[in-house]
Design a protein around this motif. Structure first.
Motif: not given
Lengths: 362, 279
Positions: B196-197, B257-265, B267-270
């Motif tokens: 996450p970090g 387009g790059v950042v949103l998928p990362i953020q969603i991933f 959130r899910w991880l956390v």
């Protein structure tokens, strides 16, 4: 140290010290642990018991001395090469894995995957967690987390299992229950347990042998009964259970008997000579456990005493007495209908049998 | 009720801030979408029809990606070291954020002094006789990436460090006591817990790198600018606000387009991790 008889010594701590920033956390400790034994390192916080455990685990390197497993020096081997399991104080379960994967971790890390599934399930069933395999470690109770930690550390069948106060966060009832279970699992697996605690009751009830530690040293290493009934130092007598200290001066010593004039009385105690005995004229103490103090003129010795206070704890009453020999605690069984408790101010004769006395160097 | 009204009061400043940002964003997008008050995609088609702009967009994304990659490569070991440092950790932290006390202009200009044709390295090389012509160390992608990594690395380190400090040392010790060699412990325990970090760091650095203005301006070549610099120049030199707004919107969308998928991933991880951490 005393009974290294026919049993095999699996772990030998040989003159081990650990110095942190000039302070000796562990100070020249010698300790033998036999195969299949349940040994407890008991002591107050900061006595060096956890540091000693961490050296056995391989997380700290001794400043001097050696740690031998089955006769082989492993003081400087990395932790992952030692056949040792560890249950951590905070359990250290992997939060990103479920119960099954936590338990399977050791087998996967050591690449022993041939019958991984069978061994993991066997271990999970031994700690009574069937049906919880796919739960995350946050979705189970404190006691269950404890069992996961135990199963995880036992699945690789280590030679020695180290337990660093794993029960300290639990409430009393659950704690008792898990103590019994730990003992059962230890018997069933035959694995050597080294258990660290500051709780003397826990130590007495579970251990084959106890090493009482203070200020980085082992004060006494022996069976639970010996530790309680034959404490060799004042620290051990005070730390393990409650006790009374009465002091006096030695008036004669033979190889069998030591005679001691008790201060403030005309009583001359006659005690079996121990290694603690001193020469004539020197000061010594005796330790008498409160439950060995008898009220009413009974026992080989007796002194007049006055009741200062009493406290009731179910099966027993503990009286604080002021006697000619000094303050005394007396713990007597309480039977309802057999008279009322003594009241503060009442006088009573306090005595004790001869074999209840232990000589302690003053 | 008083508790409720207090939280409403506390909400007011952040709502104001968010509102102002939102108005700015809406203003930006509407101005990029209109020509003479009419809805028109003309600014966008004009941009997409110019190969140099498309190339610039590609270069911007590539430089941002490379900058992010090298920031992770340098930032992760640093954060790991600091998190596990047994001495005065605050001193190390101070060293990491120390560059923030110096403005980006000065820090980027520092690289000009070092990398420039008559800079420290080239001066030394020609003095020793290693190179008869100055090496091209800046006014190219290399210089820009070097400067950007230098400027943005602290964000990566802090983002990873904040998560790493939450991972108790006993996690690694548990892995070791179970026979996990360092590489195994790292792969199966440290990395998943620190992920996450790392994702936060990637998001931060990638976004800041795509929007960088000063560092590419000073260290980049004249011919191959980055989009952020181009937007800056459209505004400051040519006063072509609608075009700048269109460029900015393009940049925003590609970055999202790059950042949103990362953020969603992330959130899910956390959520998964906090599930496992217990109470």
């Amino acid at each position: 140290m005393q009974d290294t008889d026919s049993e095999a010594v699996i772990l030998k701590i040989d003159d081990v010290s650990k110095v942190f920033d000039g302070a000796r956390a562990v100070d020249r400790v010698d300790l033998d642990v036999n195969e299949g034994e349940f040994v407890t390192l008991l002591g107050p916080s900061g006595c060096g018991k956890s540091t000693l455990l961490r050296m056995i685990a391989g997380f700290e390197v001794p400043s001097s001395g050696r740690i031998l497993m089955r006769g082989k020096d492993m003081s400087r081997d990395p932790a992952y090469q030692r056949e040792i399991g560890m249950v951590f104080q905070n359990l250290a379960l992997f939060p990103h894995m479920n119960v099954y994967d936590n338990v399977a971790f050791g087998l996967r890390a050591r690449k022993r995957t041939d019958d991984l599934d069978r061994r993991v399930r066997e271990m999970i069933s031994m700690v009574g967690l069937e049906g919880f395999e796919s739960r995350r470690t946050g979705q189970i109770s404190g006691g269950q987390r404890q069992r996961v930690a135990l199963a995880r550390s036992l699945v690789t069948a280590p030679d020695v299992l180290l337990l660093d106060e794993p029960l300290s966060a639990l409430d009393l009832k659950l704690r008792r229950q898990l103590q019994v279970e730990l003992k059962r699992i230890q018997r069933e697996t035959g694995i050597t347990f080294i258990f660290v605690t500051h709780d003397q009751e826990e130590a007495l009830s579970m251990s084959d042998r106890i090493a009482v530690m203070t200020a980085g040293k082992v004060d006494q290493y022996g069976s639970a009964v010996d530790i309680y009934h034959k404490p060799q130092t004042e620290f051990v007598a005070r730390f393990v259970g409650e006790t009374n200290f009465l002091s006096g001066s030695v008036c004669s010593v033979t190889s069998e008997q030591t005679e001691l004039d008790l201060d403030g009385t005309d009583i001359r105690l006659s005690v079996a000579t121990t290694s603690a005995a001193r020469r004539q004229g020197e000061r010594m103490s005796v330790s008498i456990r409160p439950e060995h103090v008898l009220l009413g003129a009974r026992g080989e010795y007796s002194v007049p005493a006055r009741v200062v206070s009493h406290s009731f704890s179910g099966a027993t009453i503990t009286y604080a007495l002021d006697s000619a020999a000094g303050p005394l605690l007396a713990q007597v069984p309480f039977q309802p209908g057999r008279g009322h408790p003594l009241l503060p101010g009442e006088t009573v004769s306090a005595g004790w049998p001869n074999d209840a006395i232990t000589l302690i160097p003053a | 009720m008083p508790k409720f009204s207090r939280s409403v009061l506390l909400l007011a400043p952040s709502a104001l801030l968010m509102g102002v940002f939102l108005i700015g964003l809406i203003g930006l997008i509407t101005s990029s979408l209109s020509i003479d008050g009419q809805l028109d995609l003309g600014h966008y088609t004009a941009i997409l029809n110019r190969p140099d702009y498309v190339e610039m967009l590609g270069r911007t994304l590539r430089i941002a990606a490379l900058t992010t990659f090298f920031s992770v490569l340098l930032g992760f070991p640093t954060a790991y070291y600091v998190a596990r440092y047994r001495g005065n950790r605050n001193f190390l932290l101070l060293l990491i954020i120390f560059p923030w006390l110096v403005s980006i202009v000065v820090r980027s200009y520092g690289w000009v002094v070092i990398l420039g044709p008559r800079g420290l390295i080239n001066g030394f090389a020609s003095w020793v006789g290693l190179a008869d012509r100055p090496m091209k160390l800046m006014y190219n992608d290399f210089g820009v990436i070097l400067g950007l990594v230098h400027v943005l690395l602290p964000f990566m380190i802090i983002a990873i460090l904040s998560v790493m400090l939450q991972i108790p040392r006993s996690m690694e010790e548990a892995s070791m006591s179970l026979g996990g060699r360092p590489a195994h412990s790292f792969r199966t325990v440290v990395l998943p817990l620190a992920l996450p970090g790392i994702l936060t760091g990637i998001t931060l650095v990638y976004l800041m790198a795509t929007g960088a203005i000063v560092t590419p301006l000073l260290l980049g070549g004249l011919g191959d600018t980055m989009l952020g610099t181009e937007i800056f120049q459209e505004v400051m030199h040519f006063f072509d606000y609608p075009k700048a707004a269109a460029l900015a919107t393009v940049l925003l969308i590609t970055a999202l387009g790059v950042v949103l998928p990362i953020q969603i991933f992330e959130r899910w991880l956390v959520r998964r991790l906090s599930d496992g951490a217990g109470q």
